[in-house]
Design an enzyme around this catalytic site. Structure first.
Site, PDB file in Angstrom:
ATOM      1  CB  VAL A 158      -9.925  -2.385  -3.763  1.00  0.00           C
ATOM      2  CG1 VAL A 158      -9.355  -3.229  -2.390  1.00  0.00           C
ATOM      3  CG2 VAL A 158     -10.069  -3.394  -5.000  1.00  0.00           C
ATOM      4  CB  CYS A 159     -12.847   0.051   0.522  1.00  0.00           C
ATOM      5  SG  CYS A 159     -12.644   1.229   1.827  1.00  0.00           S
ATOM      6  CB  ILE A 160      -8.136  -3.269   1.990  1.00  0.00           C
ATOM      7  CG1 ILE A 160      -7.242  -3.132   0.919  1.00  0.00           C
ATOM      8  CG2 ILE A 160      -9.261  -4.449   1.472  1.00  0.00           C
ATOM      9  CD1 ILE A 160      -6.495  -4.319   0.420  1.00  0.00           C
TER      10      ILE A 160
END
Length: 164
Positions: free
Chosen positions: A83-85
């Site tokens: 997950v890339c946030i």
């Protein structure tokens, strides 16, 4: 600070709709399994997406890493599930100048704020900073075509695997 003492009371006090969380192994408080329920009125509605949340030993000074175990076709989820946030990026200045320091990890964040951000991300992708360029391209160019089909397939697979 003991991770379990920091997180469990917070989750019990402020349950967040749309996910459940627990330890993968009762003997390891640094590894959690979460199930994110696809948000209503989104393409992900009806899905049950399993992910692992792995906390560093120096939590809360550094962010956990989150990786979907269930396939998720989304601009901000790498093909390997990472997950890339912003909220999960290391604290401080962004060397690329894209994110402000206050958008990145801060020790005040909790599992609750992480999960709210992930649920929000599913509902509203950030196409400016994709982890999955192919999904971002489909989402931008034809959100109701190929992108929608791939998400629907992921939702169906997640339902089939939900109780494994």
């Amino acid at each position: 600070m003991n991770l379990h003492c920091a997180i469990v009371p917070e989750l019990n006090k402020n349950p967040v709709e749309g996910f459940s969380a627990g330890l993968i192994d009762d003997d390891d408080i640094y590894q959690w399994e979460v199930v994110v329920i696809g948000p209503q009125d989104t393409l992900f509605e009806g899905g049950f997406f399993k992910a692992h949340l792995i906390f560093p030993k120096d939590y809360p000074l550094r962010p956990p890493k989150m990786k979907f175990i269930t396939e998720v076709w989304h601009p901000n989820v790498a093909k390997n599930g990472d997950v890339c946030i912003s909220i999960l990026h290391e604290p401080g200045e962004d060397k690329y100048g894209y994110e402000k320091p206050e958008e990145r990890w801060l020790p005040i964040h909790t599992v609750e704020t992480i999960m709210i951000s992930v649920i929000s991300m599913l509902a509203d992708p950030n196409g400016d900073s994709p982890a999955n360029v192919d999904a971002a391209k489909e989402w931008r160019e034809d959100p109701n075509g190929e992108f929608k089909k791939k998400v629907a397939r992921c939702v169906r697979k997640s339902q089939e695997m939900a109780f494994d």
